[in-house]
Scaffold this motif. Structure first.
Motif, PDB file in Angstrom:
ATOM      1  N   ARG A 157       0.947  -1.321  -0.009  1.00 37.20           N
ATOM      2  CA  ARG A 157      -0.089  -0.102   0.012  1.00 37.20           C
ATOM      3  C   ARG A 157       0.734   1.198  -0.169  1.00 37.20           C
ATOM      4  O   ARG A 157       0.631   2.223  -0.732  1.00 37.20           O
ATOM      5  CB  ARG A 157      -0.918  -0.016   1.309  1.00 37.20           C
ATOM      6  N   ALA A 158       2.026   1.228   0.718  1.00 38.04           N
ATOM      7  CA  ALA A 158       3.017   2.405   0.674  1.00 38.04           C
ATOM      8  C   ALA A 158       3.622   2.737  -0.707  1.00 38.04           C
ATOM      9  O   ALA A 158       3.721   3.624  -1.047  1.00 38.04           O
ATOM     10  CB  ALA A 158       3.956   2.072   1.906  1.00 38.04           C
ATOM     11  N   LEU A 159       3.839   1.629  -1.254  1.00 38.43           N
ATOM     12  CA  LEU A 159       4.539   1.644  -2.655  1.00 38.43           C
ATOM     13  C   LEU A 159       3.479   2.252  -3.325  1.00 38.43           C
ATOM     14  O   LEU A 159       3.911   3.071  -4.418  1.00 38.43           O
ATOM     15  CB  LEU A 159       4.961   0.137  -3.094  1.00 38.43           C
ATOM     16  N   GLU A 160       2.319   1.780  -3.458  1.00 37.32           N
ATOM     17  CA  GLU A 160       1.148   2.085  -4.262  1.00 37.32           C
ATOM     18  C   GLU A 160       1.119   3.745  -4.027  1.00 37.32           C
ATOM     19  O   GLU A 160       0.803   4.490  -5.123  1.00 37.32           O
ATOM     20  CB  GLU A 160      -0.140   1.588  -4.228  1.00 37.32           C
ATOM     21  N   GLU A 161       1.288   4.052  -2.514  1.00 36.07           N
ATOM     22  CA  GLU A 161       0.885   5.409  -2.676  1.00 36.07           C
ATOM     23  C   GLU A 161       2.184   6.436  -3.470  1.00 36.07           C
ATOM     24  O   GLU A 161       1.757   7.631  -3.714  1.00 36.07           O
ATOM     25  CB  GLU A 161       0.888   5.999  -1.257  1.00 36.07           C
TER      26      GLU A 161
END
Length: 694
Positions: A127-131
């Motif tokens: 999720r952090a990478l996607e952000e």
């Protein structure tokens, strides 16, 4: 000792009913061994509730995206169960639903929870990478949006320009006027459909042509008067781009075929076209077809000329007033206005020096009420003195506002004088007619008195006439019987027979005269009774059998009354039958039948009647004598055969038929011979009376 419950209840959230599925609900719950929320479908099977995981595209977040019917909270998604997935028992408590999870499955779930925690850590990292990727993507999107916005603005301007061009094209093509656009070289660069239709060419054939190709020889001559120095091929272009523009009427018959097109008239307006820098790009020309307008103007001028001619020759004048009833001229050279109406109001037309009559006052009230009037005759003043006018007028309105009266006036002074003279003659003639009528009434009364005296004389003298005739007849019969000398018997008998025959003939004549006199004097009343008419005709015909056989004749009876009974005087009607059949026998040839027919009929009043026809095959009656033969002592010129007769039989027949309320007429048959028609009511409307002896 307390037992731990075998099942653990897991709540099912956001439960809604599935549309058109009476025993199915949809909700969300955390399934055994799962950490996330999933969609579940709840089915009622008998008295058991079962939940299973469906194939739902909104799995886990249905409450935000799954389509539900507004207000009714019904799920409109039709989801089928996933194949091979486990189902779970459901417990319903009131309106709440719970999954019943077996506690024995919790040990397996604890082993899986470790794996789930690791999966959650991986999900958070992902999720952090996607952000981070999303932030970079949004920055790129902003740059792209800014560039695409400029591109869209350019495309929008291009589309608007194309739309405007299409709009202009449609407007041009819907115009009835001819639209011609010229480039800066004087060539046609654009035309509309009306121009193509007029010139008989499509747009492709016209574009590139010189504008002067549209002009006929007469058109060029018309334009050359205003532009004498224009170069060849640029006459129309220079006229359109000259100061003040183009404003002229020409035919535009250069490319048009046929005489009909050459006779058209167009009103041309033209002006130069400039770009944004003020440089001339060409010219635009609009041509309006004014052919019908000019034709109407010509017809209107002819109509005005005719009107002016008729008005000048007519004895009827035209007049017009304003809203204040003051006379105004109809046209510039109105001759009657100057001599009759100039400077006057309607009330000024009355006789001067006298108060307005009641008739004038009523007429002025009618005009104040804006009423139409016709043939109003009044004595008024003219240049020649008092006269009579016959006036007709009607109010005029413009946009609902009264602007005055318009009408006609005719001098009827001479007619009124003639009418007065005729009235005088009529009054004098009435006196003469009254005097002559009195004389005629006196003469009529004298004639009627003489006729009554004649009828009374014949009625009173009947006994004196019959007495000597009866004596002659009696003594002649006695002499025949008592002739003394047998040798002279034949001679003496012949003498007495002649006396008897002459007496018989004289007796018949006297009887006919007396019968007719009594019928005319009204002294004979009918003895009415119900009679079988067919039998009466047969009986009367039977009495004439001997006479008819001696003449080689016979009677044919056609009875179509079907034993219809009628109310008549049988004796009088028998007399009519004897006269009609006797006449037919006198003038009909031998070996030919006498035709007697009976049938139903209707009188003109609608009353039921019967018709008796007696026809023969004799010489007939001349057409101009068909009515005269019913007069007294009248015989047809064609039937004067010396067969005898006094000319009273048909007159007596008519009197008897008229006494019954019927008619008798004569006519000729197409095949030859005469036919007598009797038309009488079925029931004669007279009271029965005892007949007087004839």
């Amino acid at each position: 000792m307390n037992r731990t419950p075998r099942y653990r209840l897991v709540p099912i959230d956001t439960v809604v009913k599935v549309n058109e599925q009476p025993s199915r609900w949809c909700g969300q719950a955390v399934l055994p061994g799962e950490q996330t929320v999933h969609s579940v479908t709840i089915d009622c099977i008998g008295d058991q509730w079962i939940a299973h995981q469906p194939l739902c595209q909104f799995d886990g977040w249905r409450s935000y995206s799954c389509p539900t019917r507004s207000g009714a909270q019904l799920c409109d998604s039709q989801c089928s169960p996933r194949s091979g997935e486990a189902s779970y028992p459901v417990v319903r408590i009131g309106d709440d639903f719970f999954l019943a999870v077996d506690r024995r499955d919790d040990s397996t779930n604890s082993a899986n929870s470790v794996l789930n925690d690791e999966l959650d850590a991986l999900r958070k990292a992902n999720r952090a990478l996607e952000e981070q990727v999303l932030t970079v993507s949004r920055t790129m999107d902003d740059i792209i949006n800014e560039l695409s916005g400029q591109s869209q603005e350019i495309k929008a301007k291009a589309r608007e320009q194309a739309r405007l061009n299409e709009f202009v094209r449609r407007v041009m093509d819907t115009m009835d006027n001819l639209l011609i656009v010229l480039d800066r070289f004087g060539h046609i660069s654009r035309v509309n459909k009306s121009a193509c239709k007029h010139f008989g060419r499509d747009e492709g054939a016209l574009i590139g042509e010189s504008a002067d190709a549209l002009l006929s020889v007469a058109d060029r001559a018309e334009l050359a008067r205003g532009n004498p120095n224009a170069p060849p091929g640029l006459l129309l272009f220079q006229a359109a781009t000259a100061r003040g523009g183009l404003s002229v009427e020409i035919g535009l018959g250069g490319l048009s075929d046929g005489e009909g097109a050459a006779r058209k008239v167009f009103f041309l307006r033209g002006a130069a076209i400039y770009d944004g820098a003020g440089k001339m790009e060409g010219a635009v020309i609009v041509a309006t077809d004014v052919t019908q307008l000019r034709e109407r103007e010509r017809l209107l001028e002819e109509s005005e000329d005719r009107f002016r001619d008729y008005s000048s020759m007519s004895t009827t004048w035209l007049w017009q007033t304003d809203e204040n009833h003051r006379f105004v001229p109809i046209e510039k050279d109105d001759p009657h206005y100057e001599t009759l109406f100039k400077g006057k109001y309607v009330r000024d037309m009355a006789l001067p020096g006298k108060p307005l009559s009641n008739e004038w006052l009523r007429h002025l009230e009618h005009m104040d009420a804006r009423e139409t009037f016709r043939d109003w005759e009044i004595q008024a003043i003219s240049p020649n003195g008092p006269c009579w006018y016959s006036i007709t007028g009607r109010p005029m309105y413009v946009d609902g506002r009264f602007i005055g009266y318009r009408g006609t006036a005719k001098d009827v002074t001479q007619r009124k004088a003639m009418e007065e003279e005729l009235v005088k003659h009529r009054d004098h003639l009435s006196d003469l007619v009254r005097e002559q009528t009195a004389d005629l009434i006196e003469a009529k009364e004298s004639a009627e008195h003489a006729n009554r005296m004649k009828s009374e004389f014949l009625s009173n003298i009947s006994h004196e006439l019959r007495t000597p005739l009866h004596s002659i007849m009696s003594f002649s019969r006695l002499g025949i019987k008592k002739a003394p000398d047998s040798q002279q018997l034949d001679k003496i008998t012949g003498y007495f027979e002649r006396i008897h025959a002459s007496g018989s003939r004289l007796t018949g004549l006297v009887d006919d005269l007396l019968n007719l006199a009594k019928l005319e004097s009204g002294k004979i009343l009918l003895d009415l009774s119900i009679v079988d008419l067919g039998k009466l005709v047969s009986d009367v015909s039977g009495t004439l059998d001997a006479l008819l056989i001696s003449r080689g004749q016979h009677i044919e009876i056609d009875n179509r009354l079907d034993n219809q009974a009628v109310r008549i005087d049988p004796n009088r009607f028998s007399q009519v039958l004897l006269n009609l059949i006797g006449n037919a026998s006198k003038f009909a040839p031998s070996e030919k039948p006498i035709e007697v027919s009976l049938g139903a009929a209707t009188l003109p009043s609608g009353e039921a009647a019967f018709r008796l026809n007696v026809a023969d095959h004799g010489p007939g009656v001349p057409e101009d004598e068909l009515e005269d033969i019913f007069g007294k002592f009248v015989q047809s010129s064609r039937t004067k055969t010396g067969a005898g007769g006094t000319g009273l039989g048909l007159a007596i027949c008519r009197q008897i038929i008229m006494a019954h309320g019927g008619t008798i007429t004569a006519s000729n048959r197409a095949e030859g011979g005469a036919i007598f028609e009797v038309l009488m009511p079925m029931e004669t409307a007279f009271e029965a009376r005892a007949p007087e002896p004839l």
